[in-house]
Structures are given as C-alpha cells and as structure tokens.
Design a protein around this motif. Structure first.
Motif, PDB file in Angstrom:
ATOM      1  N   ARG A  24      51.246  48.420  49.732  1.00  0.00           N
ATOM      2  CA  ARG A  24      51.197  48.680  48.285  1.00  0.00           C
ATOM      3  C   ARG A  24      50.034  49.627  47.984  1.00  0.00           C
ATOM      4  O   ARG A  24      48.942  49.465  48.563  1.00  0.00           O
ATOM      5  CB  ARG A  24      51.004  47.376  47.509  1.00  0.00           C
ATOM      6  N   VAL A  25      50.247  50.542  47.051  1.00  0.00           N
ATOM      7  CA  VAL A  25      49.205  51.540  46.746  1.00  0.00           C
ATOM      8  C   VAL A  25      47.977  50.860  46.129  1.00  0.00           C
ATOM      9  O   VAL A  25      46.837  51.292  46.329  1.00  0.00           O
ATOM     10  CB  VAL A  25      49.779  52.694  45.894  1.00  0.00           C
ATOM     11  N   VAL A  26      48.196  49.781  45.408  1.00  0.00           N
ATOM     12  CA  VAL A  26      47.126  48.843  45.018  1.00  0.00           C
ATOM     13  C   VAL A  26      47.658  47.436  45.289  1.00  0.00           C
ATOM     14  O   VAL A  26      48.851  47.257  45.478  1.00  0.00           O
ATOM     15  CB  VAL A  26      46.730  48.981  43.532  1.00  0.00           C
ATOM     16  N   HIS A  27      46.781  46.463  45.320  1.00  0.00           N
ATOM     17  CA  HIS A  27      47.169  45.064  45.599  1.00  0.00           C
ATOM     18  C   HIS A  27      47.827  44.934  46.981  1.00  0.00           C
ATOM     19  O   HIS A  27      48.768  44.157  47.163  1.00  0.00           O
ATOM     20  CB  HIS A  27      48.127  44.514  44.530  1.00  0.00           C
ATOM     21  N   ARG A  70      52.405  35.569  43.996  1.00  0.00           N
ATOM     22  CA  ARG A  70      51.613  36.335  44.977  1.00  0.00           C
ATOM     23  C   ARG A  70      50.242  36.659  44.385  1.00  0.00           C
ATOM     24  O   ARG A  70      50.138  37.271  43.315  1.00  0.00           O
ATOM     25  CB  ARG A  70      52.324  37.627  45.376  1.00  0.00           C
ATOM     26  N   GLY A 118      44.947  39.913  41.763  1.00  0.00           N
ATOM     27  CA  GLY A 118      46.274  39.886  41.160  1.00  0.00           C
ATOM     28  C   GLY A 118      46.815  38.465  41.161  1.00  0.00           C
ATOM     29  O   GLY A 118      46.453  37.654  42.029  1.00  0.00           O
ATOM     30  N   ALA A 171      50.596  37.406  40.424  1.00  0.00           N
ATOM     31  CA  ALA A 171      51.932  37.830  39.996  1.00  0.00           C
ATOM     32  C   ALA A 171      52.927  36.688  40.201  1.00  0.00           C
ATOM     33  O   ALA A 171      52.997  36.115  41.281  1.00  0.00           O
ATOM     34  CB  ALA A 171      52.369  39.052  40.794  1.00  0.00           C
ATOM     35  N   ALA A 196      50.233  39.482  36.512  1.00  0.00           N
ATOM     36  CA  ALA A 196      48.954  39.261  35.839  1.00  0.00           C
ATOM     37  C   ALA A 196      47.776  39.505  36.780  1.00  0.00           C
ATOM     38  O   ALA A 196      47.945  39.668  37.988  1.00  0.00           O
ATOM     39  CB  ALA A 196      48.917  37.831  35.320  1.00  0.00           C
ATOM     40  N   PHE A 213      45.950  55.629  35.232  1.00  0.00           N
ATOM     41  CA  PHE A 213      45.926  54.696  36.367  1.00  0.00           C
ATOM     42  C   PHE A 213      45.633  55.404  37.692  1.00  0.00           C
ATOM     43  O   PHE A 213      44.779  54.955  38.465  1.00  0.00           O
ATOM     44  CB  PHE A 213      47.246  53.916  36.432  1.00  0.00           C
ATOM     45  N   HIS A 263      48.282  42.265  28.575  1.00  0.00           N
ATOM     46  CA  HIS A 263      48.871  42.965  27.427  1.00  0.00           C
ATOM     47  C   HIS A 263      49.308  42.000  26.339  1.00  0.00           C
ATOM     48  O   HIS A 263      49.553  40.825  26.587  1.00  0.00           O
ATOM     49  CB  HIS A 263      50.138  43.721  27.833  1.00  0.00           C
ATOM     50  N   LEU A 290      49.225  51.049  27.977  1.00  0.00           N
ATOM     51  CA  LEU A 290      49.029  50.699  29.388  1.00  0.00           C
ATOM     52  C   LEU A 290      50.293  50.012  29.903  1.00  0.00           C
ATOM     53  O   LEU A 290      50.796  50.321  30.987  1.00  0.00           O
ATOM     54  CB  LEU A 290      47.822  49.764  29.532  1.00  0.00           C
ATOM     55  N   SER A 336      55.981  52.585  36.454  1.00  0.00           N
ATOM     56  CA  SER A 336      55.394  52.691  37.793  1.00  0.00           C
ATOM     57  C   SER A 336      55.959  51.702  38.820  1.00  0.00           C
ATOM     58  O   SER A 336      56.086  52.026  40.001  1.00  0.00           O
ATOM     59  CB  SER A 336      53.881  52.500  37.667  1.00  0.00           C
ATOM     60  N   ARG A 386      58.186  52.069  48.802  1.00  0.00           N
ATOM     61  CA  ARG A 386      57.632  50.992  49.628  1.00  0.00           C
ATOM     62  C   ARG A 386      58.728  50.239  50.367  1.00  0.00           C
ATOM     63  O   ARG A 386      58.573  49.865  51.526  1.00  0.00           O
ATOM     64  CB  ARG A 386      56.863  50.037  48.706  1.00  0.00           C
TER      65      ARG A 386
HETATM   66 FE1  HDD Z   1      49.665  47.004  38.541  1.00  0.00          FE
HETATM   67  C1  HDD Z   1      50.837  46.207  41.594  1.00  0.00           C
HETATM   68  C2  HDD Z   1      48.728  43.728  38.021  1.00  0.00           C
HETATM   69  C3  HDD Z   1      48.085  47.898  35.617  1.00  0.00           C
HETATM   70  C4  HDD Z   1      50.893  50.126  38.854  1.00  0.00           C
HETATM   71  N1  HDD Z   1      49.753  45.305  39.597  1.00  0.00           N
HETATM   72  C5  HDD Z   1      50.284  45.176  40.851  1.00  0.00           C
HETATM   73  C6  HDD Z   1      50.177  43.813  41.280  1.00  0.00           C
HETATM   74  C7  HDD Z   1      49.574  43.118  40.288  1.00  0.00           C
HETATM   75  C8  HDD Z   1      49.321  44.060  39.215  1.00  0.00           C
HETATM   76  C9  HDD Z   1      49.234  41.644  40.264  1.00  0.00           C
HETATM   77  C10 HDD Z   1      50.630  43.274  42.636  1.00  0.00           C
HETATM   78  C11 HDD Z   1      52.013  42.728  42.555  1.00  0.00           C
HETATM   79  C12 HDD Z   1      52.386  42.106  43.874  1.00  0.00           C
HETATM   80  O1  HDD Z   1      51.785  41.079  44.216  1.00  0.00           O
HETATM   81  O2  HDD Z   1      53.242  42.678  44.526  1.00  0.00           O
HETATM   82  N2  HDD Z   1      48.564  46.028  37.145  1.00  0.00           N
HETATM   83  C13 HDD Z   1      48.401  44.667  37.048  1.00  0.00           C
HETATM   84  C14 HDD Z   1      47.818  44.341  35.778  1.00  0.00           C
HETATM   85  C15 HDD Z   1      47.626  45.507  35.114  1.00  0.00           C
HETATM   86  C16 HDD Z   1      48.106  46.568  35.966  1.00  0.00           C
HETATM   87  C17 HDD Z   1      47.519  42.936  35.294  1.00  0.00           C
HETATM   88  C18 HDD Z   1      47.062  45.763  33.747  1.00  0.00           C
HETATM   89  C19 HDD Z   1      47.260  44.994  32.745  1.00  0.00           C
HETATM   90  N3  HDD Z   1      49.482  48.705  37.466  1.00  0.00           N
HETATM   91  C20 HDD Z   1      48.824  48.862  36.274  1.00  0.00           C
HETATM   92  C21 HDD Z   1      49.051  50.194  35.751  1.00  0.00           C
HETATM   93  C22 HDD Z   1      49.881  50.827  36.643  1.00  0.00           C
HETATM   94  C23 HDD Z   1      50.123  49.881  37.720  1.00  0.00           C
HETATM   95  C24 HDD Z   1      48.484  50.728  34.464  1.00  0.00           C
HETATM   96  C25 HDD Z   1      50.462  52.206  36.609  1.00  0.00           C
HETATM   97  C26 HDD Z   1      50.663  52.872  35.516  1.00  0.00           C
HETATM   98  N4  HDD Z   1      50.614  48.020  40.008  1.00  0.00           N
HETATM   99  C27 HDD Z   1      51.081  49.278  39.887  1.00  0.00           C
HETATM  100  C28 HDD Z   1      51.925  49.712  41.074  1.00  0.00           C
HETATM  101  C29 HDD Z   1      51.909  48.427  41.969  1.00  0.00           C
HETATM  102  C30 HDD Z   1      51.045  47.476  41.172  1.00  0.00           C
HETATM  103  C31 HDD Z   1      51.505  50.984  41.697  1.00  0.00           C
HETATM  104  C32 HDD Z   1      51.481  48.596  43.418  1.00  0.00           C
HETATM  105  C33 HDD Z   1      52.430  47.765  44.234  1.00  0.00           C
HETATM  106  C34 HDD Z   1      53.460  47.382  43.301  1.00  0.00           C
HETATM  107  O3  HDD Z   1      53.186  47.868  42.054  1.00  0.00           O
HETATM  108  O4  HDD Z   1      54.449  46.722  43.560  1.00  0.00           O
HETATM  109  O5  HDD Z   1      53.198  50.047  40.641  1.00  0.00           O
END
Ligand code: HDD
Length: 682
Positions: free
Chosen positions: A73-76, A113, A132, A134, A148, A162, A223, A355, A362, A370
């Motif tokens: 994952r690009v984050v988390h 997760r 995270g 979720a 969350a 982001f 949110h 946001l 995304s 992925r």
């Molecule tokens: Fe995100 C993953 C939570 C803002 C884009 N995000 C990801 C995960 C969590 C969050 C818990 C891991 C999910 C998992 O376990 O697979 N993210 C948040 C919260 C945010 C937030 C609580 C703000 C309130 N995220 C956020 C923004 C963007 C993203 C503003 C893009 C515009 N987030 C992603 C992603 C990820 C992700 C790149 C990476 C892996 C995935 O989605 O599945 O799309």
C-alpha cells in the motif's frame, strides 16, 4: 453466498470457509493437480548436468515464487487484521435507515485492519505515527467500510494535497531515509509551509502516536458524514471507536527500544490476545449534529482538521465490535483486503468535506494497481455476503461465471435485469443536497483558523502529556538539519503555545519566541489520556526469579496476579526450570537473552539464593529501564536487596513487600495506575 435475509455475524466466516484449504496430510501436486514424485531435485541431464527446459514442475514452482509479491500500500503498508462481530446497543432508526443499525438482535460480521501509515510493510510497529483503524462491515445491504485513524483530525483539508503530505513524510527520495519516521527535513518543511497541519501535528507529537496496543487506542472516522433516515431526513455524524481497555501509550524511549527488541510488538499483542480468548472490544460512538446547526460552531464542520469537542457535542455510544478470530492467512486476508470510504450502504452518505471527496477517488484507484485489476471485489475477503449482480464483465482473474449473453442495460432479452432498485426497494439514493456555486479553486474562509483547536488540545493535556509533547518536538525537529526549517517550526507553534515553542526551541538551539501565543483557554478534558479508563487486564508482568526462590510464598503471589487478570511471565538466567528452596520447580518463560524489560508493563523482582553475577547484572538493566519508563516495580525476598543495591528509591509505583501481607494487592493497585509520572526521572 448467503441469502439477504439470513446475513448475520457468521456469514463472512461461512463464506470464507468455502475458500479455505488445509494442505496437511495431502499429497503434493502441481497447480494442475498432478501428483509430484520428487521436489528436492530439478530435472537434469545426468546427475551433474544442466537443468532441462522440460522440467515443468521446476518452472511452475519458480515462476510462482518469482511473482509472489504485490505492491505494498502506498500508505498504511504495515498492518494487522482480525475478524469479529458488531452488535448494536440501540436502534439508530431515528437517524439512519442503514439496516445494520436498526435491529439490536442482529449482529454483523466485521474485518478490522490496524496499520501504521508511513513505514514499509517490514517496518517496526512502535514508531511515532498515526495508526489506521479500518473496519469492513459485511452487511445484508453490501459492504460498509469505516476507514478511520486513531487521531480525530487530518494534516490537510483537501484531498489534492495528499500526495504532498505523503511525499514529505515518507523517507526522503534521494537516500530513502529515514524509515517510518517524520523526524526529518521534508516533513517539517511541509508542516511549516502548510499550517493547516498544526492540529494533527500536535496529536502526532503526543502520546497518541505511540499506542501501547491496538487494543488500547481510539478510532475516528474524522470526516463529517451523513446519516439519512427512511423519511429522507439527514443529520451530520462523526464516528468514534472507544476501546474498552482505555487509551494507553508507550513512552518514547521505550517505543524506540521495542522497535528493535520486538518490531512486531503491536501485532503480536493483538494476535496473542485473540488466541488467549481476551477479545479486544471497541464501542462505536456517534456525534450527531442537526442540519440546521451546520453553521452553529466556531469551526467549519466540513473541515477535517477540526474536532467536535465532546463536551459540546456528546458522543452517543450505539454498539460494539468484538475481535474474536485471527486470520488464517496474512496475505489472503490482511494484505488483500481493500477498503474504500465510498463503500457505503443506504442511510450513510457523504458531506462536502474536500478531504473526503478526494478520498472517494483515491481508494478504488489504488486497489487497481495494488490488486492487479478490477476484479478485486471477488477476492474472498472482499466479497460482500449479500448477492451482487451487474453487467460488469471480464478483466484479469475474473472468477465469476456469469451465465447468459445479456451484459447491458437496458435490455428486453433478460426482462431488463439485473434491474435497478429505487429507495423503497433498498437502492442507494444519494442524499439530494442542494448545491450551487461557481467552479472555483479556493477554500472557504471558514477553514482558515489553524491554531485554535491545537491550542484547545494543548490546554487539555495533563502535565506529563505536555512534557512528552515538548520532548517529542525536541526529538523530531531536533533531527531536522535545515536551520531555517527548524526556526519556521518554532515560529509556527508559537501560535499554539509560547511555553511549548520556547521549550523545544531551547532544546534544538533555535531562537525562542520573544512574544506570541494564543489566548484561548478552553480545554476538552475528553482529549487527555489521564481521564481514560485504566485497567490491569491483560497487562504483562516480568517476574525476575532465580534458583533458590521461596516457592511456598511466591507461587501464591503469582496466582493472585493471575486472578487479577495480569499475565506474570517468569524470566531467569536460562530457559528450563528453576528450583525453589522447598525443591518445587517452576517453568521459566523467557531467559534474559530472549526478552527485555521494555516488553513488559511491570516488573516483579523475586531473586533467589544464588548470588549470580549474570542474574544481578540483568536485573539491574531491567530495573533501570522500568524505573525510567515510570513502570510499576514490585520486590519481595531477595528482590528487595537487589532494589537497594541498584539504588531504586522507595518512590511512587515501587511496591516493597518486606512483610508479604497485602503485597500482591498493593502491587496490582500500582499496576492499575499504569505509569507513575510523579517519579523523579532524569
Ligand atoms: Fe487513506 C489507505 C485512513 C486520508 C488515500 N487510509 C488508508 C488506510 C486507512 C486510511 C486506515 C488503510 C486501509 C487498509 O487497512 O487497507 N486516510 C485515512 C483517513 C484519512 C485518510 C482516516 C483522513 C481522514 N487517504 C486519505 C486521503 C487520501 C487517501 C486524503 C487521498 C486523497 N488511503 C489512501 C490510499 C490508501 C489509503 C492511497 C492506500 C492503500 C489503500 O488506500 O488501500 O488510497
């Protein structure tokens, strides 16, 4: 696939059961089902000759191995998950028509997760980071994802930023350092030049960023979402997860050491708790604001850098998740699960939080790369437990065999099915909010106050929490090489609190602010971990013992600790058994080589009769660290002597059992306080 009406807390488990395979006691085959006669040697021309092209078994095995990895994952990227169930305490019918929030007798299966945000898949658990949280609810109306974090606000206000925040906090691109840490130039340069980040940075510098356990942290949907009821009436809602064990943290020195001693600390803790039947529980809370009150606050409810103080908008507890089952296979479940804030059910809808709007794009997009294409919803962990039918077809790894030739809408040859469902029939109908405006790239002025809530957060902290925040700033900004960036950060956080900015400015050799600060005095006691529930349940006690201990007196103490819900684990010089003066033996759980002081919540020193240098040296180390980390320390028998030899003062949280009466009870009480901050530690 379950019938819509029969969806319950077992539905997901039953569905996954169809895909589980137990390979034990079976004959080895190729992926085509051909039994394999030899798996040690490749097919060669003669015993010392080259491998033959014809060796299909070799090629299949190696090819599969070569393709085992998918992009993280690009984050988390680093996460850990478990199955569980959701139960509702009270019907939410008044606010939402979501079926899983109507009937208190019905339970819903969930998959949760937890993750760190910044580090790679192989990074350590106890880094300073957001976590995270979720949750996928497998409901009769489709999957609902509450994606969350463990902090209630975010760094930025608009999804378009982001990539910027993530680029800034990830390891720097020229040398891929540092791993899983914000303590470097680009992150703080981002912070100082994007001041909307102030509030979340305060949380990130606080103890919330180093949770003791996934079982002991809150979750926040962040949110503003909407609840929409059967009558079409909408309320604004924020979601909270509240851990039954309270919200607890590590201290920073301890967290850094754990990252080396046991990088899997948090995931092991969750896994073990579930295996032990100590199922983690979190209550679901909602804060609800009526539509008419949208503008009644001194912040914009669409701004994700703001909380709704709980004292102003109370959290109503409406249900609970219990995590009661570990996954069978990490990759199949934890790695392949795909969350998306856009996975909603009728009765839950979005707000215009920019946001959230960015996120809605995304998540689907990221799963395509992925998980390798558009059919990831067919992966067992992602499949809804209710039927799903539409005209989407084909793509990599399609598994569903859709019968018939009609794959379009409208049609007459299949009586125009699959057909759409209106609101009454369970179809998702977007809330018809009236919106008008010019196309514009700008933010409402109501998003411009970046410092009042960080100050509210600061005002709400206890003295030890404030001390930790100052120390965290000193560490993180102290690691920044660029002097200008350091000064910019000092100047920025002067807007939050001058005492804070002065404290870390002095530590990092920057110029402390001459004047400034905020005059906001409001506090929100709910934000302080001082006010959280404290419990001894599942806390781990290191019991340092050696041969010659007084078995008759010590075993009852250990039994009392266990009865209180603690986990005493015996540590000695060597693994195996230790023998008491009465000849009775006890099993050693860890040797000094295989464990460490930082992996325990409390230390109990018993000692033994043998005057062993190895034991004494290691006890010194255990004691010093535990004392420095404000942990409860108990001593009886020879342990009291060791305490004195190591100059551990009779200070808060140090329980000395000279006469054994009440020792266990007093020690349990000291453990219930968790940390003893009023200890004199340098
Ligand atoms: Fe995100 C993953 C939570 C803002 C884009 N995000 C990801 C995960 C969590 C969050 C818990 C891991 C999910 C998992 O376990 O697979 N993210 C948040 C919260 C945010 C937030 C609580 C703000 C309130 N995220 C956020 C923004 C963007 C993203 C503003 C893009 C515009 N987030 C992603 C992603 C990820 C992700 C790149 C990476 C892996 C995935 O989605 O599945 O799309």
């Amino acid at each position: 696939m379950s019938d819509e009406n029969q969806v319950n807390e077992n539905s997901k488990n039953e569905q996954l059961g169809q895909y589980r395979v137990d390979d034990s006691d079976k004959k080895m085959t190729t992926n085509q089902g051909l039994k394999v006669s030899e798996d040690e040697f490749s097919l060669t021309a003669g015993e010392r000759g080259p491998t033959l092209m014809e060796d299909f078994h070799f090629r299949e095995k190696l090819t599969h191995f070569d393709h085992e990895r998918i992009p993280e994952r690009v984050v988390h990227a680093r996460g850990f998950a478990a199955h569980g169930e959701f139960e509702l305490y009270e019907s939410m019918k008044q606010y939402t028509k979501a079926k899983f929030l109507q009937d208190t007798s019905k339970k819903t299966s969930v998959f949760v997760r937890f993750s760190t945000v910044v580090g790679s898949r192989g990074s350590a658990d106890t880094v300073r980071d957001v976590r995270g949280f979720a949750t996928k609810f497998y409901t009769e109306e489709g999957n609902y994802d509450l994606v969350a974090n463990n902090m209630p606000v975010f760094f930025i206000q608009d999804g378009i930023k982001f990539p910027d925040i993530v680029h800034a906090i990830k390891p720097e691109p020229h040398n891929e350092m540092p791993q899983a840490s914000g303590a470097h130039d680009t992150f703080w340069d981002f912070v100082a030049n994007n001041q909307e980040s102030a509030h979340q940075v305060m949380w990130l510098m606080s103890d919330r960023a180093i949770p003791r356990s996934f079982r002991m942290m809150q979750g926040f949907g962040i949110h503003t979402f909407r609840f929409v009821n059967e009558e079409g009436v909408s309320h604004f809602v924020k979601f909270h997860w509240i851990p039954k064990l309270g919200v607890h943290s590590l201290v920073w020195d301890e967290a850094q050491k754990i990252a080396g001693k046991d990088p899997d600390f948090n995931r092991r803790d969750l896994y073990d708790a579930i295996e032990n039947g100590e199922y983690p529980e979190y209550e679901l809370g909602v804060q609800i604001i009526e539509e008419k009150d949208e503008f009644a606050f001194d912040f914009d409810i669409l701004d994700s850098t703001k909380i709704w103080p709980e004292e102003d908008v109370p959290v109503k507890v409406i249900g609970k998740i219990t995590l009661d089952q570990n996954v069978d296979n990490f990759f199949a479940e934890t790695e392949q699960v795909a969350f998306h804030p856009g996975h909603v059910v009728p009765g839950i809808d979005f707000s215009n939080d920019p946001l959230l709007q960015g996120r809605l794009f995304s998540y689907l997009d990221t799963q395509l790369i992925r998980l390798g294409g558009p059919n990831f919803h067919e992966i067992p962990i992602n499949r809804p437990v209710c039927p799903f039918n539409n005209n989407q077809r084909d793509g990599y790894n399609r598994q569903t065999i859709n019968e018939g030739k009609v794959t379009y809408h409208n049609n007459s040859m299949a009586a125009n099915t699959p057909s759409t469902a209106n609101g009454q029939q369970g179809g998702f109908v977007h809330y018809q909010e009236k919106v008008e405006g010019r196309k514009i790239r700008a933010r409402s002025e109501s998003f411009n106050d970046h410092f009042s809530q960080p100050k509210l957060f600061w005002n709400s902290m206890s003295e030890p929490e404030k001390m930790h925040i100052k120390q965290a700033f000193a560490f993180e900004v102290g690691k920044v090489k660029n002097k200008s960036v350091q000064q910019q950060v000092v100047d920025m956080f002067t807007n939050v609190d001058i005492e804070l900015a002065t404290a870390f400015a002095k530590e990092i050799g920057a110029t402390p602010p001459a004047k400034g600060g905020s005059n906001i005095t409001k506090a929100s006691p709910a934000l302080s971990q001082e006010n959280t529930m404290k419990s001894v349940l599942t806390r781990k006690v290191a019991v340092l013992m050696n041969n010659g201990f007084n078995e008759a007196e010590v075993s009852p103490i250990l039994a009392e600790l266990k009865t209180a819900g603690l986990h005493p684990e015996i540590i000695s010089e060597k693994l195996g058994m230790i023998t008491g003066t009465n000849g009775n033996t006890l099993q050693v759980d860890h040797s000094f080589t295989t464990t460490d002081s930082v992996l325990f919540d409390a230390i109990y020193i018993v000692g033994g009769t043998s005057d062993s240098k190895v034991f004494n040296k290691n006890t010194t180390y255990f004691l010093t660290d535990a004392y420095k980390h404000y942990k409860p320390i108990g001593a009886t028998h020879d342990g009291i002597m060791l305490l004195n030899e190591n100059n551990i003062p009779n200070s808060p949280g140090v329980v000395i059992g000279s006469n054994l009466q009440n020792f266990a009870g007093n020690f349990v009480q000291a453990i219930a306080a968790h940390r003893h901050w009023n200890r004199d530690v340098i």
